[in-house]
Design an enzyme around this catalytic site. Structure first.
Site, PDB file in Angstrom:
ATOM      1  N   ASP A 205       0.854  -1.186   0.000  1.00 47.68           N
ATOM      2  CA  ASP A 205       0.000   0.000   0.000  1.00 47.68           C
ATOM      3  C   ASP A 205       0.892   1.240   0.000  1.00 47.68           C
ATOM      4  OD1 ASP A 205      -1.653   2.107   0.660  1.00 47.68           O
ATOM      5  OD2 ASP A 205      -2.562   1.114   2.391  1.00 47.68           O
ATOM      6  N   ILE A 206       0.797   2.046  -1.037  1.00 41.16           N
ATOM      7  CA  ILE A 206       1.712   3.191  -1.191  1.00 41.16           C
ATOM      8  C   ILE A 206       1.505   4.229  -0.090  1.00 41.16           C
ATOM      9  CG2 ILE A 206       0.280   4.631  -2.722  1.00 41.16           C
ATOM     10  CD1 ILE A 206       2.860   5.047  -4.423  1.00 41.16           C
TER      11      ILE A 206
ATOM     12  N   ASN B 282      -6.798  12.405 -11.309  1.00 46.29           N
ATOM     13  CA  ASN B 282      -7.459  12.802 -12.558  1.00 46.29           C
ATOM     14  C   ASN B 282      -7.319  14.313 -12.689  1.00 46.29           C
ATOM     15  OD1 ASN B 282      -9.821  14.124 -11.251  1.00 46.29           O
ATOM     16  ND2 ASN B 282     -10.202  12.031 -10.549  1.00 46.29           N
TER      17      ASN B 282
ATOM     18  N   GLY C 249      -9.645   4.153  -6.196  1.00 43.24           N
ATOM     19  CA  GLY C 249      -8.317   3.552  -6.348  1.00 43.24           C
ATOM     20  C   GLY C 249      -7.273   4.164  -5.429  1.00 43.24           C
ATOM     21  N   VAL C 250      -6.085   4.343  -5.973  1.00 43.21           N
ATOM     22  CA  VAL C 250      -4.974   4.843  -5.159  1.00 43.21           C
ATOM     23  C   VAL C 250      -5.232   6.306  -4.760  1.00 43.21           C
ATOM     24  CG1 VAL C 250      -3.448   5.527  -7.085  1.00 43.21           C
ATOM     25  CG2 VAL C 250      -2.459   4.767  -4.932  1.00 43.21           C
ATOM     26  N   ASP C 251      -5.900   7.052  -5.601  1.00 44.35           N
ATOM     27  CA  ASP C 251      -6.250   8.455  -5.321  1.00 44.35           C
ATOM     28  C   ASP C 251      -7.106   8.538  -4.045  1.00 44.35           C
ATOM     29  OD1 ASP C 251      -6.588  11.180  -5.693  1.00 44.35           O
ATOM     30  OD2 ASP C 251      -7.901  11.003  -7.436  1.00 44.35           O
TER      31      ASP C 251
ATOM     32  N   THR D  38      -3.248   1.793 -14.799  1.00 49.40           N
ATOM     33  CA  THR D  38      -3.612   0.380 -15.038  1.00 49.40           C
ATOM     34  C   THR D  38      -4.814  -0.079 -14.208  1.00 49.40           C
ATOM     35  OG1 THR D  38      -2.080  -0.547 -13.400  1.00 49.40           O
ATOM     36  CG2 THR D  38      -1.229  -0.197 -15.632  1.00 49.40           C
ATOM     37  N   GLY D  39      -5.448   0.844 -13.485  1.00 47.01           N
ATOM     38  CA  GLY D  39      -6.668   0.499 -12.749  1.00 47.01           C
ATOM     39  C   GLY D  39      -7.881   1.015 -13.513  1.00 47.01           C
TER      40      GLY D  39
ATOM     41  N   TYR E 265      -8.293   3.495 -15.327  1.00 42.48           N
ATOM     42  CA  TYR E 265      -8.022   4.027 -16.657  1.00 42.48           C
ATOM     43  C   TYR E 265      -7.745   2.940 -17.700  1.00 42.48           C
ATOM     44  CZ  TYR E 265      -8.187   8.971 -15.295  1.00 42.48           C
ATOM     45  OH  TYR E 265      -8.595  10.229 -14.892  1.00 42.48           O
TER      46      TYR E 265
HETATM   47  N1  AR6 Z   1      -1.311   1.540  -3.027  1.00 39.78           N
HETATM   48  C1  AR6 Z   1      -0.732   1.232  -4.202  1.00 39.78           C
HETATM   49  N2  AR6 Z   1      -1.444   0.968  -5.331  1.00 39.78           N
HETATM   50  C2  AR6 Z   1      -2.795   1.031  -5.242  1.00 39.78           C
HETATM   51  C3  AR6 Z   1      -3.476   1.358  -4.056  1.00 39.78           C
HETATM   52  C4  AR6 Z   1      -2.671   1.620  -2.894  1.00 39.78           C
HETATM   53  N3  AR6 Z   1      -3.215   1.946  -1.716  1.00 39.78           N
HETATM   54  N4  AR6 Z   1      -4.817   1.317  -4.297  1.00 39.78           N
HETATM   55  C5  AR6 Z   1      -4.967   0.970  -5.598  1.00 39.78           C
HETATM   56  N5  AR6 Z   1      -3.755   0.782  -6.171  1.00 39.78           N
HETATM   57  P1  AR6 Z   1      -6.154   3.436 -10.120  1.00 39.78           P
HETATM   58  P2  AR6 Z   1      -5.663   4.855 -12.699  1.00 39.78           P
HETATM   59  C6  AR6 Z   1      -3.400   0.382  -7.539  1.00 39.78           C
HETATM   60  O1  AR6 Z   1      -7.508   3.045 -10.584  1.00 39.78           O
HETATM   61  O2  AR6 Z   1      -5.857   3.608 -13.472  1.00 39.78           O
HETATM   62  C7  AR6 Z   1      -9.086   7.260  -9.663  1.00 39.78           C
HETATM   63  O3  AR6 Z   1     -10.448   7.271  -9.389  1.00 39.78           O
HETATM   64  C8  AR6 Z   1      -4.442  -0.313  -8.382  1.00 39.78           C
HETATM   65  O4  AR6 Z   1      -4.554  -1.696  -8.003  1.00 39.78           O
HETATM   66  O5  AR6 Z   1      -5.984   3.938  -8.741  1.00 39.78           O
HETATM   67  O6  AR6 Z   1      -4.500   5.748 -13.025  1.00 39.78           O
HETATM   68  C9  AR6 Z   1      -8.537   8.641 -10.012  1.00 39.78           C
HETATM   69  O7  AR6 Z   1      -9.246   9.655  -9.343  1.00 39.78           O
HETATM   70  C10 AR6 Z   1      -3.818  -0.155  -9.770  1.00 39.78           C
HETATM   71  O8  AR6 Z   1      -2.813  -1.154  -9.979  1.00 39.78           O
HETATM   72  O9  AR6 Z   1      -5.521   4.616 -11.092  1.00 39.78           O
HETATM   73  C11 AR6 Z   1      -8.714   8.712 -11.495  1.00 39.78           C
HETATM   74  O10 AR6 Z   1     -10.011   9.168 -11.838  1.00 39.78           O
HETATM   75  C12 AR6 Z   1      -3.111   1.202  -9.690  1.00 39.78           C
HETATM   76  O11 AR6 Z   1      -3.095   1.535  -8.292  1.00 39.78           O
HETATM   77  C13 AR6 Z   1      -8.535   7.288 -11.949  1.00 39.78           C
HETATM   78  O12 AR6 Z   1      -8.874   6.471 -10.830  1.00 39.78           O
HETATM   79  C14 AR6 Z   1      -3.781   2.324 -10.442  1.00 39.78           C
HETATM   80  O13 AR6 Z   1      -5.199   2.191 -10.366  1.00 39.78           O
HETATM   81  C15 AR6 Z   1      -7.103   6.979 -12.324  1.00 39.78           C
HETATM   82  O14 AR6 Z   1      -7.010   5.679 -12.805  1.00 39.78           O
END
Ligand code: AR6
Length: 184
Positions: free
Chosen positions: A16-17, A30, A38-40, A128-129, A131
């Site tokens: 977890d970052i 975004n 997600g991570v945001d 990669t989540g 998006y």
């Molecule tokens: N620590 C590390 N990685 C994580 C964590 C965490 N706590 N939680 C999720 N991930 P995403 P995107 C991973 O969807 O594709 C948001 O709603 C997850 O498993 O977070 O760039 C924003 O507001 C995946 O491998 O980001 C934007 O609208 C990676 O983080 C949109 O999603 C990225 O997934 C951005 O989409």
């Protein structure tokens, strides 16, 4: 898993970052910068309202954050003192400059970290989540871009990819082994 790149330690770990203690962690945000899933979502929850306050200030001063660009805020309650917010591309099939925009998101995040004198930075797997960027295509671009940057810049001492899911870690581990084989 880690490799030495020029003078920098580049490591991959699963986790977890929000728990990282590097100088900065990178948020896959975004363009609106008001939080999300997600991570945001995880970063804003863990870091508290100070991060969103900084994001609002940036948006009011410079408008929406374009895809491939990066800005820096405080880290609020996080162990990391700063959050670098970048916007990766939405996957539209690969013919809409997705590779260039993904590389730019990593490069601009590193550039703003260097400008702010930071020595260590953690990245998630941008795009990669939600998006939808295919992991197998994104992992080599992420790693190549960071390696290329580190070969030109010696001020950053540590880069960590913090990969949440096992399949994400495995994809990055395979890509790193292909780019920098252990025996090389
Ligand atoms: N620590 C590390 N990685 C994580 C964590 C965490 N706590 N939680 C999720 N991930 P995403 P995107 C991973 O969807 O594709 C948001 O709603 C997850 O498993 O977070 O760039 C924003 O507001 C995946 O491998 O980001 C934007 O609208 C990676 O983080 C949109 O999603 C990225 O997934 C951005 O989409």
């Amino acid at each position: 898993m880690y490799r030495l790149v020029n003078k920098t330690k580049l490591s991959l770990l699963q986790g977890d970052i929000t728990r990282q203690s590097t100088d900065a962690i990178v948020n896959a945000a975004n363009s609106g910068m008001m939080g999300g899933g997600g991570v945001d979502g995880a970063i804003h929850r863990a870091g508290g309202p100070a991060i969103l306050e900084d994001c609002k200030q940036i948006i009011s001063q410079q408008g929406r954050l374009p895809t491939g660009e990066a800005v820096i805020t405080s880290g609020g309650n996080l162990q990391a003192k700063h959050v670098v917010h970048t916007v990766g591309p939405v996957w539209h099939g690969g013919l809409s400059s997705e590779p260039e925009l993904l590389a730019s998101a990593y490069r601009q995040s590193l550039r703003i970290s260097v400008e702010n004198g930071l020595k260590s930075i953690s990245f998630p797997s941008i795009s990669t989540g939600a998006y939808g960027y295919p992991l197998k295509l994104a992992a080599p671009i992420a790693l190549e871009t960071v390696i290329d940057f580190l070969n030109r810049d010696e001020s950053i001492k540590e880069v960590v990819f913090v990969l949440f899911e096992d399949k994400t870690y495995q994809a990055y581990a395979r890509a790193l082994e292909a780019l920098l084989p252990e025996t090389a």
